[in-house]
Design a protein around this motif. Structure first.
Motif, PDB file in Angstrom:
ATOM      1  N   SER A   1      -2.427  -3.830  -0.096  1.00 66.75           N
ATOM      2  CA  SER A   1      -2.410  -4.129   1.414  1.00 66.75           C
ATOM      3  C   SER A   1      -1.154  -4.033   2.147  1.00 66.75           C
ATOM      4  CB  SER A   1      -3.168  -5.423   1.628  1.00 66.75           C
ATOM      5  OG  SER A   1      -1.925  -6.695   1.279  1.00 66.75           O
TER       6      SER A   1
ATOM      7  N   TYR B   1      -1.614 -12.451  -0.345  1.00 72.58           N
ATOM      8  CA  TYR B   1      -2.409 -11.176   0.217  1.00 72.58           C
ATOM      9  C   TYR B   1      -2.706 -10.336  -0.837  1.00 72.58           C
ATOM     10  CZ  TYR B   1       2.388  -9.483  -1.237  1.00 72.58           C
ATOM     11  OH  TYR B   1       3.473  -8.879  -1.723  1.00 72.58           O
TER      12      TYR B   1
ATOM     13  N   ASN C   1       0.635  -1.479  -0.147  1.00 74.71           N
ATOM     14  CA  ASN C   1      -0.036  -0.124  -0.095  1.00 74.71           C
ATOM     15  C   ASN C   1       0.877   1.280  -0.136  1.00 74.71           C
ATOM     16  OD1 ASN C   1       1.004  -0.063   2.759  1.00 74.71           O
ATOM     17  ND2 ASN C   1      -0.727   0.187   3.415  1.00 74.71           N
TER      18      ASN C   1
END
Length: 519
Positions: free
Chosen positions: A489, A485, A365
Motif C-alpha cells: 500500500s 498498514y 507499493n
C-alpha cells in the motif's frame, strides 16, 4: 605528469570517457597506498567496498604500481579464499566480455590478514604486512598512505581505532597520512553518538575521520548544488515566496528480508530519515557557500540544521507493515516503525513556513527515492486548471535517475484544454553509454584525495541527532502510536492526511513515464 597521479597503463577495458575522468583527478598524491578493509569477510565489504575498489582500479584511479589492498577479519582463511569469496561480486551486473582479465589482475592486489578486533597481535601482523608492501614499493618513511575502511558494526569502532592508532597507522606525519572511514549508524541517539565521536576524537583528528553516508555519493545528490547555484532561473524561485512544500521520499517495495534483527534495533527513522534524507534536506535548503571548499559547504549545512525547529508530535505519522513481526528475528510485541512521515520546519528567512516532508517506508507499493519541490498555485488562474495539479520540480535519485519539471500545457488539438506534462531530463536517455558511478566508488576516491565535502562532520552529526533524539526517545518509550498498514500500500492513510494538512496537493490523473531508450 608522472605515473603517480592516475595510472597511465593502457588497458583494453578503459574507455575514452574513463580516461577523461581520470585526467580530471590529476591532483591525486603519489606514493605507496595501502587500503585496509576491516570486516573483509562481511556482506558490506563483499557487496559494496571491494566492488567499488575494483571499479576504481578498472578506471585507472588505483595504480597497481602503488596500491595494495588488505582484507582483515576474524575468519581464518587464506588470500586465495578471500579472493574467491569476492570474485563473483566483482563480476555481478557487468559486461563480462572484457572483465575476467581485469578481475584476476585486481585480485592479485588483495591480501588477507586474520586477527581479532581488540588485541594487538592481529594489528601488529597487519602492520608488518603493510610495511612489507611499502618496503617493496620503495616507500620512504612518512610518504606512505594508509586508508582504513571499517566495514564493521559501530560497537567495535573504538577498540579497532585504538588498535590502529597504537599498532597499524602510518609511523610519521612527514608527507604520508592515515585516514579512517566509518559507516553509519553513528550512534542511536545524541548521547551515544557524542560518546562515539569523543572516543574516535581522542584517537584521531577530525581531518582523519571520514563518516560515510552513501547518499552523499549519489549522482543526483551531488548535482543539487550545481542545479541551485549554477542556473539563473532557479535562484529567484528557490524560497518561501514560490515554494509551497518540499518532499524527500524513500520507498521500498519489500520488507526487512533477513535484516529484521538489525532493523528492529534501529527503526526507519534511524535507518533512513535521520541520516540519508536529512543530508539531502541540507543540500536542498543551504545558502550559497562562499566557495566550493569542503569546510565552507559543510559550514552552511550546519547552519541549516541549527535552524530546524523541534519536531512536534502532530507532525509525525508512524506505521508498521502487517507481517513484520512474523520475522523470527523480530520480537512478537515489537512497535518499531517501518514507515514514518516527519515534517520539519526551518526557521530562517528563506524557508519560514515551508514544510519539509521527510517520508520513508518499507513494504510499500513502489521503490524509489526522490525530491519533490511543489510550487504554489498560479495567482489569477484564468485557465481554471489548478485542480489538475501544481507545478513541481522532481529529482529522481533512484532508480532511473532523472530530473523533470511538471507543468501545465495546452492539450494538442483544436480545443483549448490544458493538461499536465513535463520537461524531462532522464539520465538513461540523455547520457546513453555513460556509466554512472556507484556512490561508494566516488566516496572512496574522495577519501584518497582528502576531500571531505561529501562526508559528515562531527558538529553536523551532533546537530542532526539533536533534532531527532527527543522524538526517538518518545518512540522508544511507546509514547507515539504506530499504525499498521498493508504491505503493497501507500502506507497509513494518516500519512496522506498529514501531507494534505501540510499543504501538499496531490496530482490526479498524471503519471511520469520514463522515456524509452533509443538504439
Amino acid at each position: 605528469m608522472g605515473s603517480s597521479g592516475w595510472c597511465i597503463e593502457k588497458r583494453v577495458s578503459i574507455k575514452n570517457d574513463s580516461i577523461a575522468d581520470r585526467r580530471s583527478f590529476e591532483g591525486l598524491e603519489s606514493g605507496c597506498l595501502s587500503i585496509i578493509v576491516l570486516g573483509a569477510s562481511g556482506d558490506l565489504a563483499k557487496k559494496k567496498t571491494f566492488p567499488a575498489l575494483f571499479n576504481l582500479y578498472r578506471q585507472g584511479f588505483l595504480c597497481p604500481s602503488e596500491v595494495h589492498i588488505f582484507g582483515y577479519a576474524r575468519t581464518k582463511i587464506s588470500d586465495d579464499e578471500l579472493r574467491e569469496r569476492i570474485r563473483g561480486y566483482l563480476l555481478h551486473g557487468k559486461d563480462k566480455s572484457d572483465i575476467p582479465e581485469d578481475v584476476s589482475e585486481f585480485l592479485q592486489l588483495v591480501k588477507y590478514v586474520s586477527g581479532s578486533y581488540d588485541s594487538k597481535e592481529g594489528f601488529l601482523l597487519l602492520d608488518q604486512k603493510i610495511a612489507e608492501h611499502e618496503f617493496f614499493k620503495k616507500s620512504h618513511e612518512g610518504t606512505s598512505r594508509r586508508l582504513f575502511y571499517l566495514a564493521l558494526p559501530p560497537s567495535v569502532y573504538p577498540s579497532v581505532c585504538k588498535m590502529i592508532k597504537q599498532y597499524s597507522m602510518n609511523k610519521s606525519d612527514l608527507g604520508g597520512w592515515t585516514r579512517i572511514v566509518v559507516e553509519k549508524p553513528f550512534g542511536k541517539d545524541l548521547e551515544s553518538a557524542e560518546h562515539l565521536s569523543t572516543q574516535l576524537g581522542e584517537l584521531f583528528d577530525e581531518p582523519q575521520i571520514y563518516r560515510i553516508d552513501h547518499y552523499l555519493g549519489k549522482e543526483l545528490v551531488q548535482n543539487l548544488l550545481v542545479l541551485r547555484f549554477a542556473n539563473r532561473f532557479f535562484l529567484p524561485l528557490w524560497n518561501r515566496d514560490n515554494i509551497a512544500n518540499i518532499q524527500i521520499v524513500f520507498r521500498e517495495d519489500f520488507g526487512t528480508e533477513g535484516r529484521g534483527g538489525y532493523f528492529d534495533e534501529y527503526g526507519i527513522i534511524r535507518d533512513i530519515i535521520q541520516n540519508h534524507l536529512l543530508q539531502v534536506l541540507c543540500l536542498v535548503a543551504v545558502e550559497k557557500p562562499v566557495s566550493l571548499k569542503p569546510e565552507h559547504i559543510r559550514d552552511e549545512k550546519v547552519k541549516v540544521l541549527r535552524s530546524v525547529l523541534p519536531i512536534r508530535d502532530e507532525d509525525v505519522v508512524l506505521g508498521q507493515y502487517e507481517g513484520y513481526t512474523d520475522d523470527p528475528t523480530v520480537p512478537d510485541n515489537s512497535k518499531t516503525p517501518t514507515f514514518a512521515t516527519v515534517i520539519l520546519h526551518i526557521h530562517n528567512e528563506r524557508w519560514e513556513g515551508v514544510p519539509f516532508i521527510l517520508k520513508a517506508g518499507k513494504a510499500l507499493n513502489s521503490r524509489k527515492a526522490e525530491i519533490r519541490v511543489q510550487f504554489k498555485d498560479v495567482p489569477g488562474d484564468i485557465y481554471k486548471c489548478q485542480k489538475q495539479g501544481r507545478n513541481e520540480f522532481v529529482i529522481r535519485l533512484q532508480p532511473r535517475e532523472a530530473m523533470y519539471m511538471k507543468l501545465t500545457v495546452k492539450q494538442p488539438g483544436l480545443e483549448m484544454q490544458t493538461v499536465q506534462s513535463e520537461l524531462d531530463l532522464s539520465y538513461g536517455q540523455r547520457y546513453q553509454g555513460t556509466t554512472i558511478p556507484e556512490a561508494y566508488e566516488r566516496l572512496i576516491l574522495d577519501t584518497i584525495r582528502g576531500d571531505q565535502q561529501h562526508f559528515v562532520r562531527r558538529d553536523e552529526l551532533k546537530v542532526a541527532w539533536e533534532i531527532f533524539t527527543p522524538l526517538l526517545h518518545r518512540i522508544d518509550k511507546g509514547e507515539m502510536p504506530v499504525i499498521p498498514y498493508k504491505p503493497g500500500s501507500r502506507g497509513p492513510e494518516a500519512a496522506d492526511e498529514l501531507l494534505a494538512k501540510a499543504g501538499y496537493v496531490q496530482t490526479h490523473g498524471y503519471i511520469w513515464i520514463p522515456p524509452t531508450l533509443t538504439a
